[in-house]
Design a protein around this motif. Structure first.
Motif, PDB file in Angstrom:
ATOM      1  N   ARG A  58       0.801  -1.196  -0.193  1.00  0.00           N
ATOM      2  CA  ARG A  58      -0.126   0.083  -0.071  1.00  0.00           C
ATOM      3  C   ARG A  58       0.767   1.514   0.402  1.00  0.00           C
ATOM      4  O   ARG A  58       1.792   1.021   1.080  1.00  0.00           O
ATOM      5  CB  ARG A  58      -0.895   0.054   1.194  1.00  0.00           C
ATOM      6  N   LYS A  59       0.528   2.188  -0.722  1.00  0.00           N
ATOM      7  CA  LYS A  59       1.334   3.461  -0.292  1.00  0.00           C
ATOM      8  C   LYS A  59       1.629   4.317   1.068  1.00  0.00           C
ATOM      9  O   LYS A  59       2.607   4.839   1.111  1.00  0.00           O
ATOM     10  CB  LYS A  59       0.345   5.215  -1.392  1.00  0.00           C
ATOM     11  N   GLY A  60       1.278   3.716   1.551  1.00  0.00           N
ATOM     12  CA  GLY A  60       1.481   4.169   3.164  1.00  0.00           C
ATOM     13  C   GLY A  60       2.413   3.469   3.353  1.00  0.00           C
ATOM     14  O   GLY A  60       3.035   3.762   4.372  1.00  0.00           O
ATOM     15  N   GLU A  61       2.228   1.956   3.267  1.00  0.00           N
ATOM     16  CA  GLU A  61       3.758   1.611   3.680  1.00  0.00           C
ATOM     17  C   GLU A  61       4.684   1.977   2.684  1.00  0.00           C
ATOM     18  O   GLU A  61       5.538   1.664   3.555  1.00  0.00           O
ATOM     19  CB  GLU A  61       3.241  -0.318   3.482  1.00  0.00           C
ATOM     20  N   SER A  84       0.640   8.749   7.408  1.00  0.00           N
ATOM     21  CA  SER A  84      -0.396   8.724   6.382  1.00  0.00           C
ATOM     22  C   SER A  84       0.299  10.664   7.594  1.00  0.00           C
ATOM     23  O   SER A  84       0.553  11.138   7.634  1.00  0.00           O
ATOM     24  CB  SER A  84      -2.205   8.558   6.620  1.00  0.00           C
ATOM     25  N   SER A  85      -1.332  11.089   6.894  1.00  0.00           N
ATOM     26  CA  SER A  85      -0.901  12.969   7.193  1.00  0.00           C
ATOM     27  C   SER A  85      -1.228  12.750   8.071  1.00  0.00           C
ATOM     28  O   SER A  85      -1.036  13.799   9.065  1.00  0.00           O
ATOM     29  CB  SER A  85      -1.845  13.484   6.348  1.00  0.00           C
ATOM     30  N   HIS A  86      -1.350  11.994   9.077  1.00  0.00           N
ATOM     31  CA  HIS A  86      -2.005  11.706  10.213  1.00  0.00           C
ATOM     32  C   HIS A  86      -0.820  11.070  11.092  1.00  0.00           C
ATOM     33  O   HIS A  86      -0.855  10.911  12.465  1.00  0.00           O
ATOM     34  CB  HIS A  86      -2.999  10.849  10.988  1.00  0.00           C
ATOM     35  N   GLY A  87       0.236  11.112  10.577  1.00  0.00           N
ATOM     36  CA  GLY A  87       1.727  10.591  11.498  1.00  0.00           C
ATOM     37  C   GLY A  87       2.209   9.099  11.172  1.00  0.00           C
ATOM     38  O   GLY A  87       0.814   7.851   9.960  1.00  0.00           O
ATOM     39  N   VAL A  88       2.952   7.999  11.870  1.00  0.00           N
ATOM     40  CA  VAL A  88       3.054   6.941  11.645  1.00  0.00           C
ATOM     41  C   VAL A  88       2.126   6.019  12.806  1.00  0.00           C
ATOM     42  O   VAL A  88       2.044   6.531  13.744  1.00  0.00           O
ATOM     43  CB  VAL A  88       4.319   6.365  11.905  1.00  0.00           C
ATOM     44  N   LYS A  89       1.890   4.497  12.580  1.00  0.00           N
ATOM     45  CA  LYS A  89       1.047   3.896  12.818  1.00  0.00           C
ATOM     46  C   LYS A  89       1.424   1.928  12.256  1.00  0.00           C
ATOM     47  O   LYS A  89       1.621   2.269  11.671  1.00  0.00           O
ATOM     48  CB  LYS A  89      -0.556   4.197  13.180  1.00  0.00           C
ATOM     49  N   PRO A  90       1.714   1.232  13.201  1.00  0.00           N
ATOM     50  CA  PRO A  90       1.232  -0.134  12.654  1.00  0.00           C
ATOM     51  C   PRO A  90       0.331  -0.374  11.607  1.00  0.00           C
ATOM     52  O   PRO A  90      -0.632   0.449  11.444  1.00  0.00           O
ATOM     53  CB  PRO A  90       0.354  -0.904  14.049  1.00  0.00           C
ATOM     54  N   PRO A  91       0.849  -1.041  10.896  1.00  0.00           N
ATOM     55  CA  PRO A  91       0.054  -1.938   9.627  1.00  0.00           C
ATOM     56  C   PRO A  91      -1.760  -1.462   9.741  1.00  0.00           C
ATOM     57  O   PRO A  91      -2.127  -1.881  11.161  1.00  0.00           O
ATOM     58  CB  PRO A  91       0.508  -3.233   9.085  1.00  0.00           C
ATOM     59  N   LYS A  92      -2.340  -1.549   8.652  1.00  0.00           N
ATOM     60  CA  LYS A  92      -4.157  -1.823   8.574  1.00  0.00           C
ATOM     61  C   LYS A  92      -4.257  -3.137   9.589  1.00  0.00           C
ATOM     62  O   LYS A  92      -5.534  -2.738  10.622  1.00  0.00           O
ATOM     63  CB  LYS A  92      -4.471  -2.369   6.958  1.00  0.00           C
ATOM     64  N   THR A  93      -3.635  -3.696   9.306  1.00  0.00           N
ATOM     65  CA  THR A  93      -4.884  -5.765  10.091  1.00  0.00           C
ATOM     66  C   THR A  93      -2.861  -6.577  10.217  1.00  0.00           C
ATOM     67  O   THR A  93      -2.295  -5.852  10.336  1.00  0.00           O
ATOM     68  CB  THR A  93      -5.049  -6.454   9.713  1.00  0.00           C
TER      69      THR A  93
END
Length: 224
Positions: A58-61, A84-93
């Motif tokens: 994914r583009k976020g990854e 994303s524009s909201h920052g870095v977080k763990p992947p979707k699942t």
């Protein structure tokens, strides 16, 4: 009794919308045109295109990757986060947390890209933007998710192809794997899908074709 309609302002997708979603991928011939065009663009844009196409991430990854996530010796990429524009977080699942193999072509291009970055760092000197992410412009500035969208639009427009989103390259990657005979479990794990059913539902038109070809092979085998 409900005092208001809680479904107000919710729209149901029309059949036209669903059919348009089905073309969010490239055929084998279109992939050739797309990548030939990407090679004519700034090098970092080409790297974005080839990495999305050959990994299915994914583009976020992609924009969350660090160079430490790339293992050139073992030819793997570890996907452990998304940005994303909201920052870095763990992947979707949880299943999206994965390590995938990469082919020799991508390994070679990423090594060239690493050297390109080092040269730019010397070229820009004090004006080079130091940051932690792998995917950057020539001056070191990290790319946003919206910039990835712009890159895809620029390449498809220049190539005179129908528009696809960055996610369209993820679909293209999966379809090419399935058409080349890859096992659906392998594709599901590579994409980081929650389960095989999700993969089969998304790529039903391909899996049906694959199923038909396998039954034909079985028929030939039993007939000999």
């Amino acid at each position: 009794m409900l005092t208001y309609n809680k479904y107000r302002n919710i729209s149901i997708k029309k059949e036209k919308d669903l059919s348009e979603r089905k073309i969010n991928y490239l055929t084998r011939d279109e992939v050739t045109i797309f990548m030939d065009t990407a090679k004519q663009c700034p090098f970092y844009q080409y790297i974005v295109a080839i990495t999305l196409l050959r990994t299915g991430m994914r583009k976020g990854e992609l924009i969350a990757l660090h160079w430490d996530d790339i293992n050139f010796k073992d030819k793997t990429i570890s996907i452990t986060k998304t940005r994303s524009s909201h920052g870095v977080k763990p992947p979707k699942t949880k299943r999206s947390m994965r390590t995938i193999s990469i082919d020799n072509t991508l390994v070679t291009e990423l090594k060239k890209y690493q050297t390109w970055q080092k040269r730019n760092k010397l070229k820009y000197g004090a004006n080079y933007i130091e940051q932690e992410y792998m995917i950057t412009q020539a001056n070191g500035k990290a790319l946003s998710e919206f910039r990835i969208n712009d890159i895809m639009k620029a390449i498809t427009n220049k190539a005179k192809l129908h528009h696809i989103s960055p996610h369209g390259l993820r679909h293209t990657h999966a379809i090419m794997l399935l058409e080349s005979g890859a096992d659906i479990k392998f594709v599901s794990d590579r994409l980081g899908h929650t389960n095989i059913k999700m993969t089969a539902d998304v790529y039903l038109h391909i899996t049906k074709k694959y199923e038909s070809e396998n039954i034909t092979k079985l028929d030939r085998y039993l007939s000999n």
